[in-house]
Design a protein around this motif. Structure first.
Motif, PDB file in Angstrom:
ATOM      1  N   ALA A 152       0.839  -1.206   0.000  1.00 22.37           N
ATOM      2  CA  ALA A 152       0.000   0.000   0.000  1.00 22.37           C
ATOM      3  C   ALA A 152       0.872   1.253   0.000  1.00 22.37           C
ATOM      4  N   PHE A 153       1.947   1.249   0.800  1.00 23.40           N
ATOM      5  CA  PHE A 153       2.821   2.413   0.869  1.00 23.40           C
ATOM      6  C   PHE A 153       3.528   2.636  -0.468  1.00 23.40           C
ATOM      7  N   LYS A 154       3.929   1.557  -1.119  1.00 22.30           N
ATOM      8  CA  LYS A 154       4.586   1.677  -2.425  1.00 22.30           C
ATOM      9  C   LYS A 154       3.621   2.239  -3.458  1.00 22.30           C
ATOM     10  N   LEU A 199       1.166   4.246  -2.946  1.00 22.14           N
ATOM     11  CA  LEU A 199       0.901   5.659  -2.674  1.00 22.14           C
ATOM     12  C   LEU A 199       2.097   6.553  -2.980  1.00 22.14           C
ATOM     13  N   THR A 200       3.321   6.019  -2.862  1.00 17.46           N
ATOM     14  CA  THR A 200       4.512   6.861  -2.970  1.00 17.46           C
ATOM     15  C   THR A 200       5.343   6.626  -4.232  1.00 17.46           C
ATOM     16  N   MET A 201       5.172   5.458  -4.893  1.00 16.00           N
ATOM     17  CA  MET A 201       5.961   5.075  -6.054  1.00 16.00           C
ATOM     18  C   MET A 201       7.448   4.962  -5.724  1.00 16.00           C
ATOM     19  N   LEU A 202       7.740   4.607  -4.485  1.00 14.90           N
ATOM     20  CA  LEU A 202       9.121   4.371  -4.067  1.00 14.90           C
ATOM     21  C   LEU A 202       9.503   2.917  -4.312  1.00 14.90           C
ATOM     22  N   LYS A 203      10.788   2.647  -4.379  1.00  9.54           N
ATOM     23  CA  LYS A 203      11.268   1.278  -4.543  1.00  9.54           C
ATOM     24  C   LYS A 203      11.072   0.489  -3.244  1.00  9.54           C
ATOM     25  N   LYS A 204      11.071  -0.832  -3.395  1.00  5.09           N
ATOM     26  CA  LYS A 204      10.790  -1.720  -2.279  1.00  5.09           C
ATOM     27  C   LYS A 204      11.728  -1.469  -1.097  1.00  5.09           C
ATOM     28  N   SER A 205      13.017  -1.335  -1.352  1.00  8.03           N
ATOM     29  CA  SER A 205      13.990  -1.137  -0.274  1.00  8.03           C
ATOM     30  C   SER A 205      13.727   0.157   0.486  1.00  8.03           C
ATOM     31  N   GLU A 206      13.377   1.228  -0.270  1.00  4.69           N
ATOM     32  CA  GLU A 206      13.102   2.512   0.369  1.00  4.69           C
ATOM     33  C   GLU A 206      11.781   2.465   1.142  1.00  4.69           C
ATOM     34  N   VAL A 207      10.826   1.741   0.606  1.00  7.88           N
ATOM     35  CA  VAL A 207       9.536   1.573   1.289  1.00  7.88           C
ATOM     36  C   VAL A 207       9.749   0.954   2.668  1.00  7.88           C
ATOM     37  N   GLU A 208      10.477  -0.154   2.714  1.00  8.82           N
ATOM     38  CA  GLU A 208      10.688  -0.843   3.986  1.00  8.82           C
ATOM     39  C   GLU A 208      11.545  -0.008   4.934  1.00  8.82           C
ATOM     40  N   ARG A 209      12.517   0.723   4.399  1.00 12.40           N
ATOM     41  CA  ARG A 209      13.357   1.565   5.261  1.00 12.40           C
ATOM     42  C   ARG A 209      12.529   2.633   5.963  1.00 12.40           C
ATOM     43  N   ARG A 210      11.642   3.285   5.191  1.00 10.07           N
ATOM     44  CA  ARG A 210      10.823   4.362   5.767  1.00 10.07           C
ATOM     45  C   ARG A 210       9.801   3.812   6.774  1.00 10.07           C
ATOM     46  N   LEU A 211       9.184   2.686   6.461  1.00 13.59           N
ATOM     47  CA  LEU A 211       8.201   2.115   7.390  1.00 13.59           C
ATOM     48  C   LEU A 211       8.867   1.660   8.688  1.00 13.59           C
ATOM     49  N   LYS A 212      10.053   1.060   8.572  1.00 13.87           N
ATOM     50  CA  LYS A 212      10.774   0.628   9.773  1.00 13.87           C
ATOM     51  C   LYS A 212      11.140   1.830  10.641  1.00 13.87           C
ATOM     52  N   ALA A 213      11.518   2.926   9.999  1.00 10.79           N
ATOM     53  CA  ALA A 213      11.913   4.129  10.735  1.00 10.79           C
ATOM     54  C   ALA A 213      10.773   4.674  11.588  1.00 10.79           C
ATOM     55  N   SER A 220      15.783  11.400  -3.443  1.00 11.85           N
ATOM     56  CA  SER A 220      16.654  11.082  -4.567  1.00 11.85           C
ATOM     57  C   SER A 220      15.898  10.268  -5.615  1.00 11.85           C
ATOM     58  N   THR A 221      16.223  10.544  -6.888  1.00 15.24           N
ATOM     59  CA  THR A 221      15.552   9.823  -7.987  1.00 15.24           C
ATOM     60  C   THR A 221      15.886   8.333  -7.978  1.00 15.24           C
ATOM     61  N   GLU A 222      17.015   7.970  -7.351  1.00  8.72           N
ATOM     62  CA  GLU A 222      17.390   6.555  -7.322  1.00  8.72           C
ATOM     63  C   GLU A 222      16.449   5.722  -6.442  1.00  8.72           C
ATOM     64  N   HIS A 223      15.673   6.416  -5.578  1.00 12.64           N
ATOM     65  CA  HIS A 223      14.727   5.704  -4.710  1.00 12.64           C
ATOM     66  C   HIS A 223      13.331   5.607  -5.325  1.00 12.64           C
ATOM     67  N   ILE A 224      13.133   6.238  -6.484  1.00 10.40           N
ATOM     68  CA  ILE A 224      11.804   6.260  -7.101  1.00 10.40           C
ATOM     69  C   ILE A 224      11.718   5.182  -8.169  1.00 10.40           C
ATOM     70  N   GLU A 225      10.616   4.460  -8.172  1.00 11.77           N
ATOM     71  CA  GLU A 225      10.395   3.398  -9.148  1.00 11.77           C
ATOM     72  C   GLU A 225      10.143   4.017 -10.516  1.00 11.77           C
ATOM     73  N   GLU A 236       8.482   4.533 -14.042  1.00 11.91           N
ATOM     74  CA  GLU A 236       7.048   4.436 -14.330  1.00 11.91           C
ATOM     75  C   GLU A 236       6.697   3.141 -15.039  1.00 11.91           C
ATOM     76  N   ASN A 237       7.498   2.695 -16.002  1.00 11.20           N
ATOM     77  CA  ASN A 237       7.139   1.508 -16.766  1.00 11.20           C
ATOM     78  C   ASN A 237       7.347   0.217 -15.972  1.00 11.20           C
ATOM     79  N   SER A 238       8.083   0.320 -14.860  1.00 13.96           N
ATOM     80  CA  SER A 238       8.276  -0.889 -14.049  1.00 13.96           C
ATOM     81  C   SER A 238       7.271  -0.994 -12.910  1.00 13.96           C
ATOM     82  N   PHE A 239       6.347  -0.031 -12.880  1.00 14.43           N
ATOM     83  CA  PHE A 239       5.382   0.005 -11.773  1.00 14.43           C
ATOM     84  C   PHE A 239       4.026  -0.522 -12.203  1.00 14.43           C
ATOM     85  N   SER A 240       4.007  -1.137 -13.360  1.00 13.13           N
ATOM     86  CA  SER A 240       2.725  -1.599 -13.891  1.00 13.13           C
ATOM     87  C   SER A 240       2.131  -2.730 -13.085  1.00 13.13           C
TER      88      SER A 240
END
Length: 561
Positions: A503-505, A507-521, A543-548, A550-554
């Motif tokens: 759900a967080f991913k 809403l935010t379009m962040l990558k999986k690793s960044e999603v879990e890092r932010r939720l754990k924090a 940072s753009t490196e943490h954003i998924e 667009e074409n890989s978010f399908s």
């Protein structure tokens, strides 16, 4: 002779009714005059073999009309009652007096305009005015509308009004809209409800209702859809089949889904950790099933009531002549910080403190004096994870229970000192103004049986208190119970992490690793994590490196498999 007089005490049936009578009834309905509410028509049903309530329900279902019957009688195979509902009478006429109890037979007669309101009630008053008076008299200055056991109100019995189900109140729309605007607490207990009365509740959920009592009815479930914006904070459902058939955890979870703002359920506060459940470390005697059930129920209920303000309901646990003694092991400085204990403590082994209370033995003898004492103590919170529960005795006449553990309460003295002068961190201020206490409470219960039910009441209690040492303090309040009415996870497993991360991913379009890092924090609290994410977006620091891309978010469904 005018038509009005002509149709007074006029027998309506399949033979006597023609087009002129139907036209007359429709004209009366169109006029909608207040005087029509003072005319009562006698409905007579032939060969009805069941009771009056079954008759009303069958008529209501078949003709799809709510009505309030008056003066029910059954004589010589004819069941009769009076109604002032002209629309109900017109429906019977238009449906050619057909009735499902005797298929295709005209077994209903109507004596039109047989009585006036004065004849029925000995004064010129309408049913609507009587119902409005009864409802208004049940509304108190605490903004509570008490509709418990409403159908059996003495005023209805006196006037022979058969208010056979509370759902009839939905007919009185103006009254209900007016009451719905002002009511904060609604009591619908003891009304033999078979389902949640949504038609009635809709008038109140639009207003400021925060309390709802549906206890002691026949409600099997709460699957009905309540308004999403429900403001209900206090709910009572005990005494319904739904409470008996569901396991406790499922019961509470289902309730919290329907009532997301709930603070209190069945008189037990839902605190910051959710509903409290005891975790017992050991029993001195073998924990038989009955013993465990009784103890779990007592510990859960008692300490939730004790941690709630006001503590007035704590008195239901005590016998009328219960005896309480309290002892402490505080230094003089600690006594100053907790003056509420100093004046009520009976320390037999401490000569100095014993001298202070020489004229007052500090033995509280009665349920009311014990309750009054506890209500004077500061707000508290118990950590049930620290509880040791010893059942020393449990037989048919008595139970002896010893409980020790940790609780914290407000340090009212230090809180007052720091309120104006303290300028430090809010969390540190909170820690400074709280006392962590170790307690041991020994309860002696008297057990007696009434109507096959075992009743437990505390006859004696010994309450011992000391300050918790550093180790106990540091190890308490570390593992709160899951907060089931919040969007957060505590010590989540993989199955729980997956949906919230997904759900967080989304809403935010962040990558999986960044999603879990932010939720754990933020301890898996999606609300707090989203607030931080929005703040970072506004400040353009993601940072753009943490954003998924667009074409890989399908398809995000496979990311957390």
């Amino acid at each position: 002779m005018s038509k009005t007089l002509f149709y007074r005490k006029y027998l309506l049936n399949r033979v006597s009714v023609g087009k002129d009578v139907i036209d007359y009834l429709e004209n009366l309905l169109a006029r909608d005059e207040e005087s029509l509410n003072h005319s009562f028509h006698k409905v007579m049903v032939h060969n009805w073999l069941e009771d009056d309530v079954q008759l009303y329900n069958t008529i209501n279902e078949y003709y799809n009309v709510l009505f309030v019957p008056v003066e029910y009688a059954s004589k010589q195979n004819i069941s009769s009652f009076y109604t002032s509902s002209l629309s109900f009478v017109t429906k019977i006429v238009k449906m050619d007096f057909m009735f499902p109890y005797r298929r295709n037979m005209f077994n209903i007669d109507i004596l039109f305009n047989d009585k006036s309101s004065s004849d029925c009630f000995e004064s010129r008053i309408t049913i609507e005015e009587i119902v409005s008076s009864v409802v208004s008299n049940r509304f108190n200055n605490k903004m509570e509308l008490d509709l418990s056991n409403f159908c059996n109100d003495p005023e209805f019995a006196k006037r022979k009004i058969n208010f056979y189900k509370i759902d009839l109140l939905a007919n009185f729309k103006i009254l209900m809209l007016r009451m719905g605007r002002d009511v904060k607490m609604l009591n619908l207990s003891n009304n033999q409800l078979n389902q949640v009365p949504l038609e009635i509740l809709n008038f109140f959920t639009r207003g400021d209702m925060i309390g709802l009592n549906l206890s002691n009815n026949n409600i099997p479930s709460i699957q009905e859809q309540f308004r999403v914006g429900s403001k209900v904070e206090h709910l009572w459902l005990e005494g319904n089949p739904l409470c008996e058939e569901l396991e406790v955890n499922d019961y509470i979870k289902k309730i919290l889904i329907k009532f997301p703002r709930l603070l209190e359920l069945d008189g037990v506060r839902i605190n910051q950790h959710g509903i409290i459940y005891p975790f017992f470390k050991h029993f001195v005697i073998s924990s038989q099933k009955k013993t465990k059930m009784v103890v779990e129920k007592f510990v859960t209920m008692y300490f939730n009531h004790y941690d709630s303000k006001p503590r007035s309901k704590i008195n239901m646990f005590y016998d009328m002549n219960a005896v309480l003694t309290i002892s402490t092991d505080f230094s003089d400085y600690e006594d100053l910080a907790m003056p509420h204990y100093e004046k009520c403590v009976r320390n037999i082994m401490h000569p100095i403190k014993r001298a202070r209370t020489e004229n007052n033995k500090c033995i509280f003898k009665s349920r009311n004096s014990i309750t009054k004492l506890f209500e004077q103590f500061p707000e508290s919170t118990h950590d049930v994870n620290t509880f040791n529960v010893d059942v020393l005795k449990h037989d048919s006449g008595q139970m002896l229970l010893v409980i020790d553990g940790i609780y914290k309460e407000q340090n009212t003295v230090l809180e007052g000192i720091y309120k104006e002068s303290y300028t430090g961190d809010a969390e540190n201020k909170k820690n400074i103004s709280e006392n962590y206490l170790q307690f041991r409470r020994t309860f002696i219960f008297n057990i007696h049986t009434a109507n096959g039910i075992s009743l437990y009441h505390i006859t004696n209690e010994m309450f011992t208190i000391s300050l918790a040492d550093r180790e106990r303090k540091d190890n308490s309040f570390k593992f709160p119970i899951r907060k089931m009415n919040d969007l957060s996870l505590i010590n989540p497993d993989k199955a729980e992490i997956k949906p919230i991360s997904k759900a967080f991913k989304h809403l935010t379009m962040l990558k999986k690793s960044e999603v879990e890092r932010r939720l754990k924090a933020y301890n898996w609290n999606i609300n707090l994590a989203l607030k931080k994410f929005i703040e970072d977006v506004r400040n353009d620091i993601i940072s753009t490196e943490h954003i998924e891309e667009e074409n890989s978010f399908s398809d995000v469904s496979s990311d957390f498999d």
